[in-house]
Design a protein around this motif. Sequence first.
Motif, mmCIF file in Angstrom:
data_model
loop_
_atom_site.group_PDB
_atom_site.id
_atom_site.type_symbol
_atom_site.label_atom_id
_atom_site.label_comp_id
_atom_site.label_asym_id
_atom_site.label_seq_id
_atom_site.Cartn_x
_atom_site.Cartn_y
_atom_site.Cartn_z
ATOM 1 N N LEU A 110 37.988 75.169 58.426
ATOM 2 C CA LEU A 110 38.275 73.753 58.812
ATOM 3 C C LEU A 110 39.527 73.628 59.347
ATOM 4 N N THR A 111 40.494 73.938 58.734
ATOM 5 C CA THR A 111 41.942 73.928 59.115
ATOM 6 C C THR A 111 42.074 74.642 60.364
ATOM 7 N N TYR A 121 39.546 75.175 62.689
ATOM 8 C CA TYR A 121 38.776 74.274 63.676
ATOM 9 C C TYR A 121 39.668 73.219 64.081
ATOM 10 N N SER A 122 40.262 72.638 62.967
ATOM 11 C CA SER A 122 41.029 71.411 63.295
ATOM 12 C C SER A 122 42.365 71.713 64.332
ATOM 13 N N GLN A 123 42.980 72.812 63.986
ATOM 14 C CA GLN A 123 43.869 73.256 64.767
ATOM 15 C C GLN A 123 43.553 73.561 66.330
ATOM 16 N N LYS A 153 42.767 70.397 67.773
ATOM 17 C CA LYS A 153 44.232 69.584 68.325
ATOM 18 C C LYS A 153 44.807 70.467 69.584
#
Length: 238
Positions: free
Chosen positions: A81-82, A84-86, A89
């Motif tokens: 998730l981290t 994917y979030s990055q 962004k």
Amino acid sequence: MLTCSKYHFEEKVLEKLIRLEHKMEIFNEKMKIWKDSISTKLSQFEDKMDSYDETTKHFKIQINNKIDIFEEQMSNMSQSLTSYSQQLKEAEQTRDNLIVQQREDFSKMMAKNDVIAFSAYRSLSQSLSTGTVVNFDKVWTNIGNGYNPNIGIFIAPRSGLYHFTSVVMSESKALYLRLFHNGAKISSSYMDGGFKTGLFDVLLSLEKRDTVSIKSTGTYTVHSSGGNYISFSGYIIK
């Protein structure tokens, strides 16, 4: 007689002792059986307890293993998730940068081409009072974004010579409109009613931020419908 009785008594006592001894043997045998049974049951119970302890131990090991696996999966999911979030962004930043670049490129292209032109229309009639701007609220073309369809006014993006035209139409009653440059009256168009058309056709030398609009001289209704009968257009010549 006494001797016989004594003998008989001893015989009876001996018989009772034998019976008692036999009962004791039976009792001891039963005690042995009971003891063996108890011992067997205790042994079975101990075996079951050992099995229970082993099962409990095995269950605890399985639970701990599953907890470890779950924690590892949660950690991997959190990392994913981290990541994917990055990535999201970064993708959003790339998109925003691209939009900014496209806008800059478009602005540079428009500045290089030096084109300013618009053409707008109304698809519905508009009730007017003195000083009301005729709002051509639908846009066909608006290169340079000089025309504001929210208020019906053209605002010159830069100085130059501009050509403006407009077609307007009355309803059953008369219609009297004027074209304004800033606050100055430039041209008028009067229709005496009966769905007649009026025209504006002017050349104006504008400074940057000068305005051009068409306003009513009184209480009238300018006609339009799905046929888009009225329009307002303009473009820079040089």
